[in-house]
Enzyme design. Sequence first.
Site, PDB file in Angstrom:
ATOM      1  N   SER A 180       0.886  -1.161   0.000  1.00 15.15           N
ATOM      2  CA  SER A 180       0.000   0.000   0.000  1.00 15.15           C
ATOM      3  C   SER A 180       0.917   1.202   0.000  1.00 15.15           C
ATOM      4  O   SER A 180       2.080   1.084   0.412  1.00 15.15           O
ATOM      5  CB  SER A 180      -0.842  -0.001   1.284  1.00 15.15           C
ATOM      6  OG  SER A 180      -1.441   1.263   1.493  1.00 15.15           O
ATOM      7  N   TYR A 212      -2.640  -0.692  10.523  1.00 15.67           N
ATOM      8  CA  TYR A 212      -2.536  -0.920   9.074  1.00 15.67           C
ATOM      9  C   TYR A 212      -1.153  -0.486   8.578  1.00 15.67           C
ATOM     10  O   TYR A 212      -0.462  -1.245   7.885  1.00 15.67           O
ATOM     11  CB  TYR A 212      -3.639  -0.134   8.362  1.00 15.67           C
ATOM     12  CG  TYR A 212      -3.700  -0.385   6.877  1.00 15.67           C
ATOM     13  CD1 TYR A 212      -4.290  -1.538   6.366  1.00 15.67           C
ATOM     14  CD2 TYR A 212      -3.169   0.534   5.963  1.00 15.67           C
ATOM     15  CE1 TYR A 212      -4.349  -1.774   5.003  1.00 15.67           C
ATOM     16  CE2 TYR A 212      -3.222   0.308   4.601  1.00 15.67           C
ATOM     17  CZ  TYR A 212      -3.822  -0.846   4.121  1.00 15.67           C
ATOM     18  OH  TYR A 212      -3.876  -1.080   2.763  1.00 15.67           O
ATOM     19  N   LYS A 219       1.762  -2.766   6.954  1.00 16.86           N
ATOM     20  CA  LYS A 219       2.181  -2.571   5.557  1.00 16.86           C
ATOM     21  C   LYS A 219       3.657  -2.184   5.466  1.00 16.86           C
ATOM     22  O   LYS A 219       4.343  -2.581   4.519  1.00 16.86           O
ATOM     23  CB  LYS A 219       1.279  -1.538   4.878  1.00 16.86           C
ATOM     24  CG  LYS A 219      -0.169  -2.028   4.689  1.00 16.86           C
ATOM     25  CD  LYS A 219      -0.236  -3.249   3.773  1.00 16.86           C
ATOM     26  CE  LYS A 219      -1.657  -3.687   3.484  1.00 16.86           C
ATOM     27  NZ  LYS A 219      -1.717  -4.830   2.548  1.00 16.86           N
TER      28      LYS A 219
HETATM   29  N1  NAD Z   1      -8.514  -0.592  -1.831  1.00 17.38           N
HETATM   30  C1  NAD Z   1      -7.458   0.179  -1.733  1.00 17.38           C
HETATM   31  O1  NAD Z   1      -7.512   1.384  -2.026  1.00 17.38           O
HETATM   32  C2  NAD Z   1      -6.146  -0.390  -1.269  1.00 17.38           C
HETATM   33  C3  NAD Z   1      -5.048   0.485  -1.223  1.00 17.38           C
HETATM   34  C4  NAD Z   1      -3.830  -0.021  -0.803  1.00 17.38           C
HETATM   35  C5  NAD Z   1      -3.702  -1.351  -0.482  1.00 17.38           C
HETATM   36  N2  NAD Z   1      -4.794  -2.171  -0.536  1.00 17.38           N
HETATM   37  C6  NAD Z   1      -4.600  -3.573  -0.177  1.00 17.38           C
HETATM   38  O2  NAD Z   1      -5.206  -4.408  -1.145  1.00 17.38           O
HETATM   39  C7  NAD Z   1      -5.502  -5.687  -0.569  1.00 17.38           C
HETATM   40  C8  NAD Z   1      -6.918  -6.093  -0.940  1.00 17.38           C
HETATM   41  O3  NAD Z   1      -7.818  -5.191  -0.326  1.00 17.38           O
HETATM   42  P1  NAD Z   1      -9.161  -4.673  -1.024  1.00 17.38           P
HETATM   43  O4  NAD Z   1      -9.075  -3.190  -1.036  1.00 17.38           O
HETATM   44  O5  NAD Z   1      -9.423  -5.411  -2.256  1.00 17.38           O
HETATM   45  O6  NAD Z   1     -10.197  -5.038   0.138  1.00 17.38           O
HETATM   46  P2  NAD Z   1     -11.508  -5.964   0.177  1.00 17.38           P
HETATM   47  O7  NAD Z   1     -12.009  -5.840   1.576  1.00 17.38           O
HETATM   48  O8  NAD Z   1     -12.431  -5.604  -0.930  1.00 17.38           O
HETATM   49  O9  NAD Z   1     -10.947  -7.444  -0.077  1.00 17.38           O
HETATM   50  C9  NAD Z   1     -10.133  -8.097   0.875  1.00 17.38           C
HETATM   51  C10 NAD Z   1     -10.485  -9.577   0.904  1.00 17.38           C
HETATM   52  O10 NAD Z   1      -9.599 -10.214   1.858  1.00 17.38           O
HETATM   53  C11 NAD Z   1     -10.367 -11.189   2.536  1.00 17.38           C
HETATM   54  N3  NAD Z   1      -9.779 -11.543   3.835  1.00 17.38           N
HETATM   55  C12 NAD Z   1      -9.820 -10.830   4.986  1.00 17.38           C
HETATM   56  N4  NAD Z   1      -9.233 -11.516   5.984  1.00 17.38           N
HETATM   57  C13 NAD Z   1      -8.811 -12.678   5.453  1.00 17.38           C
HETATM   58  C14 NAD Z   1      -8.123 -13.806   5.980  1.00 17.38           C
HETATM   59  N5  NAD Z   1      -7.784 -13.873   7.289  1.00 17.38           N
HETATM   60  N6  NAD Z   1      -7.832 -14.835   5.149  1.00 17.38           N
HETATM   61  C15 NAD Z   1      -8.196 -14.788   3.844  1.00 17.38           C
HETATM   62  N7  NAD Z   1      -8.850 -13.758   3.291  1.00 17.38           N
HETATM   63  C16 NAD Z   1      -9.149 -12.709   4.076  1.00 17.38           C
HETATM   64  C17 NAD Z   1     -11.740 -10.555   2.713  1.00 17.38           C
HETATM   65  O11 NAD Z   1     -12.743 -11.530   2.985  1.00 17.38           O
HETATM   66  C18 NAD Z   1     -11.920  -9.844   1.375  1.00 17.38           C
HETATM   67  O12 NAD Z   1     -12.614 -10.669   0.448  1.00 17.38           O
HETATM   68  C19 NAD Z   1      -5.260  -5.519   0.938  1.00 17.38           C
HETATM   69  O13 NAD Z   1      -4.000  -6.076   1.267  1.00 17.38           O
HETATM   70  C20 NAD Z   1      -5.247  -4.018   1.118  1.00 17.38           C
HETATM   71  O14 NAD Z   1      -4.496  -3.618   2.237  1.00 17.38           O
HETATM   72  C21 NAD Z   1      -6.009  -1.718  -0.917  1.00 17.38           C
END
Ligand code: NAD
Length: 274
Positions: free
Chosen positions: A145, A158, A162
């Site tokens: 991230s 968080y 990260k």
């Molecule tokens: N959305 C953003 O803007 C953004 C920005 C930077 C980083 N990220 C990173 O992207 C990644 C995906 O996040 P997203 O935004 O798609 O969120 P999201 O909540 O839409 O998807 C995350 C998924 O991870 C699953 N999950 C949670 N705990 C779990 C576990 N213990 N075991 C297995 N699966 C699990 C959830 O059920 C969910 O389906 C994360 O690592 C997040 O930190 C997202």
Amino acid sequence: MKLEELRDGTAVITGAGSGIGEGLAREAVNLGMNVVLADISAERLEAVAADLRADGAHVLTVPTDVTVAADVDALADAAFAEFGAVTLLANNAGLESVGFTWDIPADEWRRVIDVNLTGVFHGIRSFVPRMGADPRPSHVVNTVSVGGVAITPKMTAYAASKHGVQALTESLYLECAEQFPQIRVSVFSPGQVATRIFEDVAVRPQSGSDTEFWRENIREGMSPVAAAKIYFDGVAQEEFWILTHPDSFDRLAAKRAQVLTGKLRPDALFDGRN
Ligand SMILES: NC(=O)c1ccc[n+]([C@@H]2O[C@H](COP(=O)([O-])OP(=O)(O)OC[C@H]3O[C@@H](n4cnc5c(N)ncnc54)[C@H](O)[C@@H]3O)[C@@H](O)[C@H]2O)c1
């Protein structure tokens, strides 16, 4: 490497039931890959899989809690049993947590670190030795991230997790170069991508102006499928840094570098959120 060379390969994606992971699954199928989808939510996983199978994709679903080492071992066993090899390990599952550090319940702190950081470690320990035993090129991509380089108050669990994944990934890159040079290691560092991450937060219901700010901010983000296209382009080009928003990443990284090399106080360049 060309994108077409990923065709017929196998992608294992954690957090594949939603958001970026779901986008990665769709794009992997679009590129002709087999996919192994892992998520703690079996229901969301099956919904994504049903959709992909309807398009003729070869999809294996493995309900997995990435915080449990045995679950991730079972995921690797299932992936290698079904497809014989893994071309891409996408350590992507993640959770958010918002609020003053002293207000974070201890179990929520642990959950965020366990999912975001230890979950990635579990992926590496279960998959990398087996991927390394195969001389063909393969990829490990850890979703970090901009929170992996920027300091964000009221998001400390968080940000700490990260920063940890960023450090772990850079070390892993060097270790694979020494031991398994056919494994390419990358950081995927998204900016805002429109997902449910601020809906599906860690442990307690999250509310308040900071959570609302981030929810709004995320809604205006890039689509997960657009982020996934950037991801796979980066994988094919064997980039270490795969970034959805390179300009904001550069701005935040430059500030971080200035704070560190100038020995500045944390508020010297701080302009509100990060
Ligand atoms: N959305 C953003 O803007 C953004 C920005 C930077 C980083 N990220 C990173 O992207 C990644 C995906 O996040 P997203 O935004 O798609 O969120 P999201 O909540 O839409 O998807 C995350 C998924 O991870 C699953 N999950 C949670 N705990 C779990 C576990 N213990 N075991 C297995 N699966 C699990 C959830 O059920 C969910 O389906 C994360 O690592 C997040 O930190 C997202």
